[in-house]
Design an enzyme around this catalytic site. Sequence first.
Site, PDB file in Angstrom:
ATOM      1  N   HIS A 175     -42.882 -20.712  13.370  1.00  8.28           N
ATOM      2  CA  HIS A 175     -43.477 -22.020  13.087  1.00  8.28           C
ATOM      3  C   HIS A 175     -43.416 -22.353  11.612  1.00  8.28           C
ATOM      4  CE1 HIS A 175     -45.973 -20.408  16.599  1.00  8.28           C
ATOM      5  NE2 HIS A 175     -44.791 -20.782  16.977  1.00  8.28           N
TER       6      HIS A 175
ATOM      7  N   CYS B 145     -28.333 -32.219  19.678  1.00 12.50           N
ATOM      8  CA  CYS B 145     -29.426 -32.159  18.704  1.00 12.50           C
ATOM      9  C   CYS B 145     -29.778 -30.748  18.236  1.00 12.50           C
ATOM     10  CB  CYS B 145     -30.669 -32.858  19.231  1.00 12.50           C
ATOM     11  SG  CYS B 145     -31.416 -32.028  20.635  1.00 12.50           S
TER      12      CYS B 145
HETATM   13  C1  PEP Z   1     -32.176 -26.634  20.941  1.00  8.54           C
HETATM   14  O1  PEP Z   1     -32.432 -25.704  21.695  1.00  8.54           O
HETATM   15  O2  PEP Z   1     -31.052 -26.847  20.469  1.00  8.54           O
HETATM   16  C2  PEP Z   1     -33.241 -27.559  20.539  1.00  8.54           C
HETATM   17  C3  PEP Z   1     -32.959 -28.652  19.851  1.00  8.54           C
HETATM   18  O3  PEP Z   1     -34.507 -27.213  20.866  1.00  8.54           O
HETATM   19  P1  PEP Z   1     -35.342 -26.139  20.023  1.00  8.54           P
HETATM   20  O4  PEP Z   1     -34.521 -25.706  18.873  1.00  8.54           O
HETATM   21  O5  PEP Z   1     -36.604 -26.829  19.634  1.00  8.54           O
HETATM   22  O6  PEP Z   1     -35.541 -25.082  21.051  1.00  8.54           O
END
Ligand code: PEP
Length: 746
Positions: free
Chosen positions: A364, A677
């Site tokens: 975090h 993303c």
């Molecule tokens: C991912 O898994 O690429 C994502 C954007 O989610 P997180 O990094 O929050 O798991």
Amino acid sequence: MVERRDTDSRTLLRRLRDTLATPGGGQDRLDHITHLIADSMHTQVCSIYLFRDPETLELCATEGLNPEAVHQVRMRLGEGLVGRVARTGVAVNTGDAPSEPGFRYMPETGEEIYSSFLGVPIQRVGEKLGVLVVQSREAREFSEDEVYGLEVVAMVIAEMTELGAFTGDQGGIGSAHRFPVMFRGATGQEGAAEGRVWLHEPRVVVANPVGDDPDAEKARLEEAVATLQAHIDEMLIGSAAMDKEQRQILEAYKMLAHSRGWVRRMCEDIDLGLSAEAAVEKEQSTARARLEQSTDAYLRERLHDLDDLSNRLLRLLTGQGKDTGAELPENPVLVARNIGPAELLDYGRKLKGVVLEEGSVGSHAAIVARALAIPLVIHAARVTNEALNGDQILVDGDQGIVHLRPEESVAGAFRDKIAMQAEAQKRYADLRGVPAQDKSGQNVSLMMNAGLMADLPSLNSSGADGVGLFRTELQFLIRSRVPRRGELAALYKRVIDAAQGAPVQFRTLDIGSDKVVPYMKPQEEPNPAMGWRAIRVGLDKPGVLRMQLQALIRASEGRPLSVMFPFIAAPDEFNTAKAMLMREIDRESTLNRPVPRDVRVGAMLETPSLAFAPDSFFAACDFISIGGNDLKQFFFAADRENERVRRRYDTLDVSFLAFIEAIIARCNANDVALSFCGEDAGRPIEALTFAALGLRTLSMRPASIGPVKHLIRRVDLAVLKQVIDAARARGDQSVRHAVTAWLASQ
Ligand code: PEP
Ligand code: MG
């Protein structure tokens, strides 16, 4: 006899302390100290060797050796008996020094006539300052009591150093012993920063290393130990909800805190004249030196417990809390073992950089540092032992390197790097208003990832087309209780307001795996990344998800709303979640509350299974976003949190690219908007490659938008696609080489 030894030792320590009150420079004090020690120990020689740099020791004061040799004789770390003591942190005691392995004869000192040798390290909690030596003519080993006594003396010298007793002239060891140190850790967040150390938990200052009344000191120590033991017992009683590992750590603490040997040794140090605080530090240093020599990983791990307990004990004894009243320096760089996300947020953008001994890329704290765009280095082992408040520090988040008290040449090169980055950022800022359009006129939409209010200013400054991923879990992670619906609605509204009509894709709560909220009972799962997380939790315990959806609907105030569900592995999960959203909208509508004008519902594609879902799934989605961080870890079966494997497979591996291409094709065939993303979208070479393969929306951290846009505008994506195809036809495993070589030729 024992009583006599103790009285001698106490008298000596008191005399040493009194030198603090005498006028004169550091050299005078050092000379006087060697004289006092030789006299008290009945040896002909007493010498103090101090580090001049991390590899070299220098004879700085002596009683008995040739005075001309002072500041002339030097030795390398590990060289001779003195060098051995310095390297190992362990005493060397011999009646026949010349026959000791590694003995090195130094004619300049005139030491050939002295047969016996006792050397002990001068160190303070892992900080090596030098070596204290006594020598005498008679060929005899020193007794255990004498060794112990000299170690106690060395401890007082170390504490006096800390208090600045020897600063001031060429014999001084006040600041000269603070050498440059480099730490090689791992990247938590890219970027470079220069500043001054700010210790999140500052070290305790021991103002008086010498105790006048041993009984009173022992009583203080025993009271503090009892309080410490009671604290730990209380923590253990409350540990039912903790996971196995946390409980094991507490059990280890308990064992150490109740260890009779530990307390006994400290009481013996007090009998010899140390104050309770100095006894705690001495025991900590000695145990450290022993544990560090150990090849047993478990034992070395216990170093942390030992440090932690000793620090707690010191705080109890001195009454010094974490707040020492010191002022945050200019350009503060936070140095800590670890830090929670809420604490880090409290510091906010004031910090220039963060250096942690622990932490992980997905922790975090790392997420918050990323949101605040603060360079972060994690896994910088032992940095809290070396750094002192106010020390100069350079943080290289790109390389995962930290320079503490750097040489001027290193600092100079580093400043050049920062200046170059600032220059580049300025150039990128000029691109803010122009589209990410390649040479042939092809547009790519660049959006930003966000999750905190601190991210909002970046919406303007980065030139993002909107928020492609709003990680709602961050608001849950930084609180000590579940946020209320009203709070969330107000917060989401501020996000939508800040976007001024640009799209914001809210991802519903993605907890579990590495994201553990403090107020939820942690699950003991063998594979949390593949366990009960994200939408799985949301569907099994729908209360929080429903509350969140209501908050989003209210925040929209009739404006368009985009919601995406994380970690969808099967169409059913998406359908159920989507139905839940629709039900909540209906409910608001029957209550005559405004409902979003246009609702877009999407899924995050983070498990390979979803790429093979039936067309009906794609038809039911308004958009899909590839969560590349998770998708890649499952595609290659390589844990994204595991430093050993997380960089093992290239994102530009042709197999992974073929998979991405297949997803693009399915979305195109079903007319579903697609974006990417994960972190890779913000890496310029990766972003360019994805765009060439047909991904037209990329969502990344704000600082990456400039560099990615800059590169897109300089190339023709269709030509790049040919380069990629040629590499694949050739049988390359990764297209990285082909893409970078082509870019270089442009
Ligand atoms: C991912 O898994 O690429 C994502 C954007 O989610 P997180 O990094 O929050 O798991
Ligand atoms: Mg994910």
